[in-house]
Scaffold this active site. Structure first.
Site, short mmCIF file in Angstrom:
data_model
loop_
_atom_site.label_atom_id
_atom_site.label_comp_id
_atom_site.label_asym_id
_atom_site.label_seq_id
_atom_site.Cartn_x
_atom_site.Cartn_y
_atom_site.Cartn_z
CE1 TYR A 33 49.95 51.47 52.59
CE2 TYR A 33 47.57 51.10 52.60
CZ TYR A 33 48.68 51.83 53.01
OH TYR A 33 48.51 52.90 53.82
CG ASP A 34 44.21 46.50 50.80
OD1 ASP A 34 44.44 47.69 51.06
OD2 ASP A 34 43.44 46.14 49.88
CD GLU A 111 26.68 51.98 46.41
OE1 GLU A 111 27.79 52.53 46.27
OE2 GLU A 111 25.81 52.40 47.17
CE LYS A 113 36.52 50.07 48.43
NZ LYS A 113 37.54 50.95 47.86
CE LYS A 290 28.14 52.22 49.99
NZ LYS A 290 28.06 53.33 49.05
CE LYS A 314 40.11 46.58 47.78
NZ LYS A 314 40.99 47.09 48.74
CB CYS A 408 68.96 27.12 18.73
SG CYS A 408 67.44 26.27 19.17
#
Ligand code: IVH
Length: 717
Positions: A33-34, A111, A113, A290, A314, A408
């Site tokens: 999606y990203d 931090e 995520k 940040k 990410k 088998c």
């Protein structure tokens, strides 16, 4: 031209948004999606005239639905841009430096995520007055009554000696459900036959938007602050300052946050968090960097929907979609056939995956994967890859259900099936074979005596499996068994790798384990074989000779009895002292041992009852010199009665070494902490086991005081 497919791309993202947010049933991974979103942003960056108001890029989240009152955020709740590599991170730093040329050194707050749902909490004069979802970033929903049910969010700020209660305080953060709470939540949902949640994030977001706060109150929601909204009546200069202050006022903040001042330290933080990801009690999908100082943040500014002063780094995606190219059955040393999906190679969590186990035929029935199917696979940390979803909507019309083989694939023998309910345990600790008549289960005979009827207490087989009905005449079973037999923790024979074993099987030198020792009589012939030198055969034969004298526990382990690993083998050896006592132990003898449950006991009984194994042992045992177990006196076993758990990374000793040492001193080494645990030896980065030991008040030592502990163990309990 790059703009080709722009409309299609927008539609495709809209469809995925709908599947994700409304249907709660995504059909692509987050990473994919990203990627789509990134493509969209790239096109829009190069051709800004194309951007329409309804482009998915023009809204941050989902538009609030009816049911809750809308609330306009005083300051927009922004989102974060992503980077996936050190090179991209470098560009982030370059962009920042361009805006603050005069500053050489600045602090960055790192931090985790968190993977939950963002909210904004508003406190007026210390009282929680509003809890708002992020919504589309500009407008959210007023979910105050639901937020008030979350225990970790104070309704009233804690009084602090050093900070005055601010007149207005807006805190942003993540509502989440811890991994442990999530698994309990889904377990009880399963029990009550309710819908299970796809993941903790969906469960958290869904719980937050319940119209009935009583339902939210029953969900194990937690909160951690990660952002500054606004304030009045309190002076705050930086993010770190903000987190320190709100923490003193009783707001949960993240103790994994770290202040650094260069890109290299950001990358070390990333690596460290990624390495310890499994131990972190909540789901994370990356880390966030940040700029710490508020004045610098203002100078650096924003790019449309995200700050230029912050970025998410990410983790490699843990999920990816790919194609099943084939499904076939692998035969293990026990003869069990495991279905395996052969996949179009795909990168997941940093590793290329091309095979994926489908475990057993129950799982095959449940998932119904087919050749040609598009699937989502998941590989979290070191965990083996799993197929989590088969995309049935994309399935070809002519696809075929996997056929369970009737013979088998290796030797052509008949395949037999053991069903989930084939074996059970009677109240009286007797093992019984079960027959199923429709939904009625009847225990039909006691395994070691005549047919009798029993009341069942427990069913042992939890899943159905299929097995090759042959014995060592099946080359795959023989190869697997021999490889295990010669492995390091078993007979430890050097120079007998898979390929040599295959050759010796083909040339008829080896038909079972006992033939390994007969190789000693074929020295000259072996030396003349293609690819075998005099020296290598010399080494091999001396290793075989040496291995003849074997510990009882290693002999038991080497047989490869299903689910009888090293620790169980050692327990059996210590409990029965002689091989034939293990061989003829009854189900009750076995189950009476501390560490042996009904399933393992059943496996041991079944193994030794097999006539093929009986005849193998008749050939094998005379080749060996089984070392007697020394009965240790209490003086030699100062740790008798101690249950010890090792956790974390040990640096002074290897884990195997320490374990061996403790067992030799009479201790029992277990893998999980319980009330019965006497001592936990904790190394670096110990996680949940250490926490549990703390919670249960169990004594904990580290490697440095291990020697003192051995001198005077009683002092430590
Ligand atoms: S800061 C100004 N910090 O990620 C930046 N967000 O894509 C605003 N998130 O909506 C967000 N952990 O739900 C920030 N440590 C963290 C975060 C975090 C998770 C989520 C949050 C936000 C989304 C942004």
């Amino acid at each position: 031209m790059k703009t080709e497919g722009y409309e299609k791309l927008k539609n495709s993202i809209r469809k995925h948004d709908y599947n994700y947010y409304v249907k709660d049933d995504p059909d692509i991974s987050d990473h994919e999606y990203d990627e789509l979103f990134r493509k969209l942003l790239e096109i829009e960056k190069d051709y800004p005239d194309l951007i329409t108001q309804d482009s998915p890029s023009q809204r941050v989240g989902i538009t609030p639905e009816t049911g809750f009152v809308s609330y306009s955020h005083k300051k927009q709740m922004l989102s974060l841009s992503n980077v996936f590599s050190p090179d991209e991170l470098k560009e982030f730093f370059t962009r920042i430096k361009k805006r603050i040329i005069d500053i050489d050194n600045f602090d960055i707050l790192c931090e985790p995520k968190m993977d939950g749902a963002a909210v904004s909490l508003i406190y007026e004069n210390g009282l929680l007055v509003k809890g708002i979802t992020r919504g589309d970033g500009t407008t959210g929903e007023d979910v105050t009554s639901n937020i008030k049910t979350i225990k970790s969010i104070p309704q009233k700020l804690l009084p602090s000696t050093s900070i005055n209660i601010p007149k207005y305080l807006e805190i942003r953060g993540e509502i989440y459900i811890s991994k442990k709470d999530f698994s309990n939540l889904n377990n009880s949902a399963k029990k009550n036959e309710e819908k299970v949640f796809a993941n903790p994030r969906n469960a958290a977001a869904g719980s937050l938007r319940q119209l009935d706060p009583a339902i939210t109150a029953r969900r194990p929601l937690s909160f951690i602050a990660h952002g500054y909204g606004d304030c009045e009546g309190i002076e705050i200069k930086s993010l770190n300052d903000f987190f320190n202050k709100i923490s003193q006022l009783g707001i949960p903040t993240n103790n994994l946050n770290k202040l650094v001042n260069n890109m290299e330290s950001c990358l070390s933080y990333y690596k460290n968090i990624l390495k310890n990801r499994e131990k972190i009690p909540f789901d994370i999908d990356g880390v966030v960097y940040k700029v710490n100082d508020f004045k610098l943040q203002d100078r650096i500014g924003f790019i449309s929907r995200s700050p230029r002063w912050a970025i998410a780094h990410k983790f490699p995606a843990e999920e990816a979609s790919t194609l099943i190219e084939d499904i076939n059955f692998q035969i293990g040393r026990t003869g069990i056939l495991t279905p395996v999906a052969r996949l179009k190679p795909v990168r997941v969590a940093g590793v290329v995956v091309s095979n994926c186990t489908l475990h057993n035929i129950d799982e095959l029935e449940r998932l119904d994967p087919r050749v040609g199917d598009q699937v989502i696979i998941r590989r979290a940390g070191d965990v083996i890859p799993q197929i989590v979803k088969v995309n049935v909507s994309k399935r070809e019309d002519n696809s075929q259900k996997v056929k369970i083989p009737s013979t088998c694939p290796s030797c052509g023998s008949e395949i037999i099936q053991e069903n989930a309910s084939d074996w059970g345990v009677h109240d009286d600790k007797k093992q019984v074979k079960i027959k199923t008549f429709g939904s009625k289960i009847e225990a039909s005979y006691f395994i070691q005596s005549n047919p009798e009827r029993y009341k069942l207490k427990e069913i042992i087989n939890k899943a159905a499996f299929i097995k090759c009905s042959s014995d060592f005449t099946c080359p795959e079973i023989l190869k697997g068994s021999l490889t295990h037999f010669v492995s390091r923790k078993a007979f430890d024979i050097d120079g007998l790798g898979q390929e040599i074993i295959s050759t010796l099987i083909k040339l008829n030198y080896i038909k079972d384990q006992s033939d390994i020792f007969k190789l000693l009589n074929h020295k000259d012939e072996l030396e003349n074989l293609d690819g075998f030198g005099k020296k290598s055969i010399g080494n091999l034969l001396s290793s075989i000779k040496e291995s003849r004298s074997v510990d009882l526990s290693k002999l038991i382990y080497s047989l490869g009895i299903p689910e009888v690993g090293e620790a169980t083998s050692r327990n059996l050896a210590n409990a029965f002292l002689e091989f034939d006592k293990v061989q003829y132990a009854t189900f009750k003898d076995l189950i009476d041992l501390d560490d042996i449950g009904s399933k393992v006991a059943a496996n041991i009984i079944k193994y030794f009852q097999d006539p093929f194994i009986t005849s193998l042992l008749v050939r094998l045992l005379p080749e060996l010199d089984v070392k007697p177990i020394e009965q240790l006196s209490d003086k030699d076993t100062p740790l008798k009665g101690y249950q010890i758990v090792l956790t974390g990374k040990l640096s002074k000793y290897s884990r195997d070494e320490l374990k061996e040492n403790l067992i030799n001193l009479g201790a029992k080494v277990s893998s999980s902490v319980s009330k019965k645990t006497t001592i936990v030896i904790a190394g670096e980065n110990a996680g949940t086991k250490l926490k549990k030991a703390n919670d249960l008040g169990i004594n904990i030592i580290n490697e440095d005081n291990y020697a003192n502990f051995l001198n005077e163990p009683s002092k430590y309990i």
